[in-house]
Scaffold this motif. Structure first.
Motif, PDB file in Angstrom:
ATOM      1  N   MET A  28      -8.576  -1.425   1.964  1.00  0.00           N
ATOM      2  CA  MET A  28      -9.390  -2.365   1.524  1.00  0.00           C
ATOM      3  C   MET A  28     -10.233  -2.123   0.007  1.00  0.00           C
ATOM      4  O   MET A  28     -10.774  -2.943  -0.604  1.00  0.00           O
ATOM      5  CB  MET A  28     -10.652  -2.580   2.365  1.00  0.00           C
ATOM      6  N   LYS A  29     -10.024  -0.727  -0.266  1.00  0.00           N
ATOM      7  CA  LYS A  29     -10.942  -0.470  -1.347  1.00  0.00           C
ATOM      8  C   LYS A  29      -9.741  -0.210  -2.764  1.00  0.00           C
ATOM      9  O   LYS A  29     -10.345   0.098  -3.744  1.00  0.00           O
ATOM     10  CB  LYS A  29     -11.388   1.235  -1.335  1.00  0.00           C
ATOM     11  N   ALA A  41       1.028  -1.325   0.042  1.00  0.00           N
ATOM     12  CA  ALA A  41      -0.137   0.094  -0.216  1.00  0.00           C
ATOM     13  C   ALA A  41       0.761   1.227   0.031  1.00  0.00           C
ATOM     14  O   ALA A  41       0.384   2.205  -0.799  1.00  0.00           O
ATOM     15  CB  ALA A  41      -0.827  -0.011   1.205  1.00  0.00           C
ATOM     16  N   SER A  42       1.800   1.277   0.851  1.00  0.00           N
ATOM     17  CA  SER A  42       2.980   2.484   0.899  1.00  0.00           C
ATOM     18  C   SER A  42       3.425   2.473  -0.488  1.00  0.00           C
ATOM     19  O   SER A  42       3.501   3.765  -1.018  1.00  0.00           O
ATOM     20  CB  SER A  42       3.866   1.929   1.790  1.00  0.00           C
ATOM     21  N   LEU A  43       3.731   1.260  -1.267  1.00  0.00           N
ATOM     22  CA  LEU A  43       4.281   1.778  -2.741  1.00  0.00           C
ATOM     23  C   LEU A  43       3.431   2.290  -3.544  1.00  0.00           C
ATOM     24  O   LEU A  43       3.705   3.055  -4.558  1.00  0.00           O
ATOM     25  CB  LEU A  43       4.876   0.183  -3.142  1.00  0.00           C
ATOM     26  N   HIS A  44       2.151   2.226  -3.322  1.00  0.00           N
ATOM     27  CA  HIS A  44       1.016   2.590  -4.213  1.00  0.00           C
ATOM     28  C   HIS A  44       0.625   4.052  -3.569  1.00  0.00           C
ATOM     29  O   HIS A  44      -0.361   4.657  -4.051  1.00  0.00           O
ATOM     30  CB  HIS A  44       0.064   1.609  -4.338  1.00  0.00           C
ATOM     31  N   ASN A  45       1.189   4.513  -2.538  1.00  0.00           N
ATOM     32  CA  ASN A  45       0.826   5.805  -1.735  1.00  0.00           C
ATOM     33  C   ASN A  45      -0.750   5.782  -1.270  1.00  0.00           C
ATOM     34  O   ASN A  45      -1.586   6.663  -1.567  1.00  0.00           O
ATOM     35  CB  ASN A  45       0.822   6.821  -2.625  1.00  0.00           C
ATOM     36  N   VAL A  46      -1.161   4.272  -0.977  1.00  0.00           N
ATOM     37  CA  VAL A  46      -2.444   4.354  -0.510  1.00  0.00           C
ATOM     38  C   VAL A  46      -2.546   4.453   1.085  1.00  0.00           C
ATOM     39  O   VAL A  46      -1.754   3.628   1.824  1.00  0.00           O
ATOM     40  CB  VAL A  46      -2.949   2.894  -1.139  1.00  0.00           C
ATOM     41  N   ALA A  47      -3.337   5.162   1.654  1.00  0.00           N
ATOM     42  CA  ALA A  47      -3.249   5.297   3.083  1.00  0.00           C
ATOM     43  C   ALA A  47      -3.877   4.049   3.807  1.00  0.00           C
ATOM     44  O   ALA A  47      -4.786   3.296   3.119  1.00  0.00           O
ATOM     45  CB  ALA A  47      -4.075   6.593   3.460  1.00  0.00           C
ATOM     46  N   PRO A  48      -3.675   3.710   4.859  1.00  0.00           N
ATOM     47  CA  PRO A  48      -3.986   2.468   5.558  1.00  0.00           C
ATOM     48  C   PRO A  48      -5.589   2.525   5.733  1.00  0.00           C
ATOM     49  O   PRO A  48      -5.935   1.480   5.518  1.00  0.00           O
ATOM     50  CB  PRO A  48      -3.482   2.697   7.166  1.00  0.00           C
ATOM     51  N   ALA A  49      -6.445   3.512   5.873  1.00  0.00           N
ATOM     52  CA  ALA A  49      -7.720   3.542   5.974  1.00  0.00           C
ATOM     53  C   ALA A  49      -8.383   3.320   4.347  1.00  0.00           C
ATOM     54  O   ALA A  49      -9.484   2.829   4.248  1.00  0.00           O
ATOM     55  CB  ALA A  49      -8.383   4.824   6.320  1.00  0.00           C
ATOM     56  N   GLN A  50      -7.520   3.076   3.698  1.00  0.00           N
ATOM     57  CA  GLN A  50      -7.866   3.084   2.063  1.00  0.00           C
ATOM     58  C   GLN A  50      -7.499   1.338   1.649  1.00  0.00           C
ATOM     59  O   GLN A  50      -7.720   1.225   0.223  1.00  0.00           O
ATOM     60  CB  GLN A  50      -7.743   4.266   1.123  1.00  0.00           C
TER      61      GLN A  50
END
Length: 71
Positions: free
Chosen positions: A48-49, A37-46
């Motif tokens: 699942m989506k 998720a970090s590699l994709h710059n996706v926040a932890p809250a996101q």
């Protein structure tokens, strides 16, 4: 659908490997989820989506020795 990452990981394990993960495996895969998720710059809250995050998680699962040599 799955309400949390652990439930989705258990489903991924069942689908890919035909078994349930151990508690240790869940912890390791949750750490991998955070890294991807970090590699994709996706926040932890996101997590699942995020389709790209879970796509990479599935690709990672399909590249494990257990998957490659048991299928």
């Amino acid at each position: 659908h799955h309400t949390n990452a652990a439930a989705r990981l258990k489903s991924l394990f069942q689908t890919a490997l035909g078994r349930q993960p151990t508690a240790t495996e869940i912890k390791r895969w949750q750490a991998a989820l955070r890294s991807i998720a970090s590699l994709h710059n996706v926040a932890p809250a996101q997590h699942m989506k995020s389709i790209p995050v879970w796509k990479d998680m599935a690709h990672t699962m399909f590249n494990t020795k257990e998957f490659l040599f048991n299928h």
